[in-house]
Scaffold this active site. Structure first.
Site, PDB file in Angstrom:
ATOM      1  N   HIS A   1       1.059 -10.688  10.716  1.00 41.04           N
ATOM      2  CA  HIS A   1       0.953  -9.778   9.578  1.00 41.04           C
ATOM      3  C   HIS A   1      -0.316 -10.026   8.768  1.00 41.04           C
ATOM      4  CE1 HIS A   1       2.469  -7.980   5.649  1.00 41.04           C
ATOM      5  NE2 HIS A   1       2.717  -7.018   6.519  1.00 41.04           N
TER       6      HIS A   1
ATOM      7  N   ASN B   1      11.887   7.059   1.853  1.00 39.66           N
ATOM      8  CA  ASN B   1      12.350   5.684   1.672  1.00 39.66           C
ATOM      9  C   ASN B   1      13.808   5.525   2.090  1.00 39.66           C
ATOM     10  OD1 ASN B   1       9.853   5.006   0.648  1.00 39.66           O
ATOM     11  ND2 ASN B   1      10.494   4.962  -1.480  1.00 39.66           N
TER      12      ASN B   1
ATOM     13  N   ARG C   1      -1.075  -2.369  11.170  1.00 46.94           N
ATOM     14  CA  ARG C   1      -0.977  -0.909  11.094  1.00 46.94           C
ATOM     15  C   ARG C   1      -2.389  -0.360  10.938  1.00 46.94           C
ATOM     16  NH1 ARG C   1       4.427  -0.068  10.374  1.00 46.94           N
ATOM     17  NH2 ARG C   1       5.567  -1.483   8.993  1.00 46.94           N
TER      18      ARG C   1
ATOM     19  N   HIS D   1       0.413  -2.658  -3.894  1.00 47.67           N
ATOM     20  CA  HIS D   1       0.592  -3.332  -2.607  1.00 47.67           C
ATOM     21  C   HIS D   1      -0.024  -4.725  -2.546  1.00 47.67           C
ATOM     22  CE1 HIS D   1       0.124  -3.651   1.916  1.00 47.67           C
ATOM     23  NE2 HIS D   1       1.365  -3.222   1.819  1.00 47.67           N
TER      24      HIS D   1
ATOM     25  N   ARG E   1       6.894  -4.975  -7.315  1.00 50.53           N
ATOM     26  CA  ARG E   1       7.029  -3.528  -7.218  1.00 50.53           C
ATOM     27  C   ARG E   1       8.431  -3.092  -6.815  1.00 50.53           C
ATOM     28  NH1 ARG E   1       4.399  -1.669  -2.290  1.00 50.53           N
ATOM     29  NH2 ARG E   1       6.483  -1.481  -1.409  1.00 50.53           N
TER      30      ARG E   1
END
Length: 694
Positions: free
Chosen positions: A441, A51, A381, A598, A570
């Site tokens: 997206h 990260n 992705r 997520h 989150r």
């Protein structure tokens, strides 16, 4: 907002970058939790390193660029880029120091007690030293290229995040040249951790770091010279690609040309071994073009991410999360024909508690089904080895109309997506790179099938990517439906993405950049009006990040009106909860656990109608205004009830892995106290999986 609402001052917003670092504090706390299996604690420590790498490559690099061009724009919390960078540096240095303290004082001793040792050079036995020297001669030395530094050999280009060593030398080389420094770059093909043969250790798992091997035998590279010091270092560079889409006649070609430059962007951070001499440290900083504030001293490997492979090598199930097997919904187990099942009613999948395989099977079936006429899909992705992409290629080869919206600007997945775009085009699929100025997206799949003399649309909508690997780790919802109105909405979205013309209103779906932001604001205001009328008003929203100022301002106004607001965020959150007179009705919590939270879920009580939407979008400016995003409702009451329980309520009662946010941006971990310990992820695993897990 109501017309008399006053603009909020900067003290009501938290800083994005500092909030991200606070999130990593919460992740790092997992590495200190004795209730988490030991190797998983190590994994959390590695996740923090990963990260931070991306944070410096993108966010810190962006701050440096703003400082360089003397940008005058203030952050939402009223700080200049210089002030933010200074505060980020203080917190990041403290974070790294804590990280290595945990690694050295907690994780390594605990691993050693379990028979897993990273053996220091000073503790090598003669037999180990002989084996390691032989390994160095066979596997390492042949691929190393020592680079002496002198007027004819300038400081080399250092690849982004590569492992390197700076060597302090004394003496003259074979040509009589005096030199006091050299660089050795470790090729990426070399493993960073080497396992010793079991017979050479007194433990089941003995490892040595590549850095230790090089330190020990680096003198073999500089025969006849004295090695005064050998220090590992790593440079992190700006990895944000700049592609002027308006000037690019072929976006894919332009992007392919830019990708190699990612390895050599402007330097942002220098990591060095903590024993690196002041002379060498100053030398590296000057050569790389950084200042003391950009220096991070590491008491251990400069790249902890590479330790992740150790977790996979060690066969100790007792030191890892126990095996978890997701379970198919009963209706899918009973009926293998997915099209028949979806015709009967909507199907909701909750990953990773339920498998991603139905999505794979749906696309695989569509690719060979003679009744399927067309397939359309968005790809953000998906990975370098994707069965979904293979199915799309097969469908195109089978003569079906295949249209794929490939987002080439998906950060760090650009190269993989370019590869898939090329293969899809070669198979005869229509490949579109989205819309100029907007990232696609949204996660959606549309299958058009000929049935009983007419065409029927089958749709999958998700909160997460079409990536089978991450679907085993990320918490996401996916909806499979044959609802005609949803199908028409999705078909309209694809028409916008591939063609030209005005956007038509969608019946059920909210879409960014057109209606998503306005609808979120309108529904917040709707709850505010209900509260002012003395009626029940409640908002629950779950997301990864909350940053958009107008939405935050609307939430503050709703709180002041008496709306109960529960936010499950989150990561980054710029809203301050619990401020008297402003946000005392807002509660913010973050859940950090085995899986990555997520999914995005938005709930509004709406006078008892209880509107519920799933989405691909966080509440950020980029998602609302610079991306193509979708938020879709659950029209089946039973599925809506499931999402309320599985996606919201179970997280609001978590007192085991949840962190409560305070008004100053700090977080306090929830404790069960005298109450029963409740873990959202644990309960969902028991509810939806085949086996329970720790």
């Amino acid at each position: 907002m109501n017309s008399d609402a006053q603009p909020l001052t900067i003290e009501y917003f938290l800083n994005r970058e500092l909030s991200f670092l606070a999130f990593n504090r919460r992740v790092m706390a997992q590495a200190q939790d004795p209730n988490i299996p030991l190797l998983e604690r190590l994994r959390f420590l590695c996740i923090v390193s990963s990260n931070l790498d991306e944070f410096f490559e993108i966010r810190a690099a962006g701050l440096k660029e703003q400082i360089r061009v003397r940008a005058s724009r203030l952050t939402t919390d009223g700080r200049t880029p210089q002030e933010v960078f200074r505060l980020v540096g203080i917190e990041a240095h403290a974070l790294v120091e804590t990280q290595y303290r945990i690694f050295n004082q907690e994780i390594l001793p605990a691993l050693e007690a379990e028979g897993i040792q990273f053996i220091r050079r000073s503790l090598w036995t003669d037999a180990q030293c002989t084996w390691i020297h032989d390994y160095f001669d066979r596997e390492v030395l042949p691929v190393l290229t020592p680079l002496g530094l002198d007027p004819s050999h300038p400081f080399p280009r250092i690849l982004n995040k590569s492992l390197n060593f700076v060597i302090e030398l004394h003496g003259k080389d074979a040509f009589g040249r005096p030199s006091n420094a050299a660089i050795v770059q470790a090729p990426r093909l070399l493993p960073r951790i080497v396992r010793l043969p079991t017979e050479l250790t007194d433990c089941p798992y003995g490892f040595v770091f590549l850095s230790s091997i090089l330190h020990e035998f680096v003198g073999d590279l500089f025969s006849g010279m004295d090695v005064l010091g050998c220090y590992q270092f790593r440079v992190t560079r700006n990895s944000d690609l700049f592609v002027d889409e308006e000037e690019a006649t072929n976006l894919r070609t332009k992007l392919q040309g830019e990708l190699p430059h990612r390895h050599f962007g402007d330097a942002v951070r220098l990591e060095v071994a903590d024993n690196c001499s002041p002379t060498m440290t100053a030398f590296l900083l000057s050569q790389i073009g950084l200042r003391e504030e950009d220096l991070y001293r590491c008491n251990g490997p400069v790249n902890l991410v590479r330790l992740t492979q150790t977790i996979d090598w060690v066969d100790r199930p007792d030191l890892k999360f126990s095996a978890y097997t997701p379970k198919l919904p009963a209706i899918l187990e009973a009926e293998p024909n997915l099209f028949a099942v979806i015709r009967q009613g909507d199907i909701l999948l909750h990953h990773p508690y339920q498998p991603f395989s139905p999505v794979i099977d749906l696309l695989r079936s569509a690719s060979t089904d003679p009744e399927v006429a067309a397939i359309k899909m968005t790809v953000y992705r998906t990975g370098t080895d994707s069965v979904l992409m293979q199915s799309l290629i097969r469908a195109a080869q089978n003569g079906k109309e295949v249209t794929v919206i490939v987002e080439l600007m998906a950060r760090f997945d650009e190269e993989a997506n370019i590869g898939w775009a090329t293969q899809l085009e070669e198979a005869g699929a229509h490949v579109v790179y989205g819309v100029l100025g907007y990232k696609v997206h949204a996660k959606t799949l549309l299958i058009v099938r000929r049935e009983e003399g007419r065409l029927r649309r089958y749709v999958h909508l998700g909160t997460g990517n079409y990536h089978p690997s991450t679907a085993r780790l990320y918490c996401d919802f996916g909806l499979m439906t044959a609802n005609e109105e949803i199908g028409l909405d999705v078909a309209e979205v694809f028409k916008q993405l591939t063609g030209l013309g005005k956007a038509h209103a969608l019946k059920h779906i909210w879409q960014a950049p057109f209606t998503l932001h306005n609808n979120i604001i309108a529904h917040i205001r709707g709850e505010m009006e209900e509260a002012r009328a003395g009626k029940k008003a409640h908002i629950i929203a779950k997301m990864n990040s909350l940053l958009e100022p107008e939405v935050i301002t609307a939430l503050y106004e709703a709180s002041k009106a008496g709306v109960k607001i529960d936010l499950i965020v989150r990561g980054v959150c710029a809203l301050r909860p619990g401020v008297p007179g402003l946000s005392e009705n807002i509660r913010v919590r973050s859940v950090i656990g085995r899986f990555l939270e997520h999914h995005r879920v938005f709930y509004f009580y709406a006078g008892g109608e209880e509107k519920l939407y799933l989405s691909s979008a966080d509440w950020m400016e980029r998602n609302f205004f610079r991306r193509i995003e979708l938020a879709f409702p659950l029209l089946d009451p039973a599925l809506k009830k499931r999402v309320m329980q599985e996606g919201l309520r179970v997280y609001l009662t978590d007192n085991h892995q949840a962190w409560e946010m305070k008004a100053d941006g700090q977080y306090t971990k929830k404790q069960p106290g005298k109450s029963e310990a409740r873990s959202a992820q644990g309960e969902l695993m028991k509810l939806l999986g085949k086996t329970s897990a720790n």
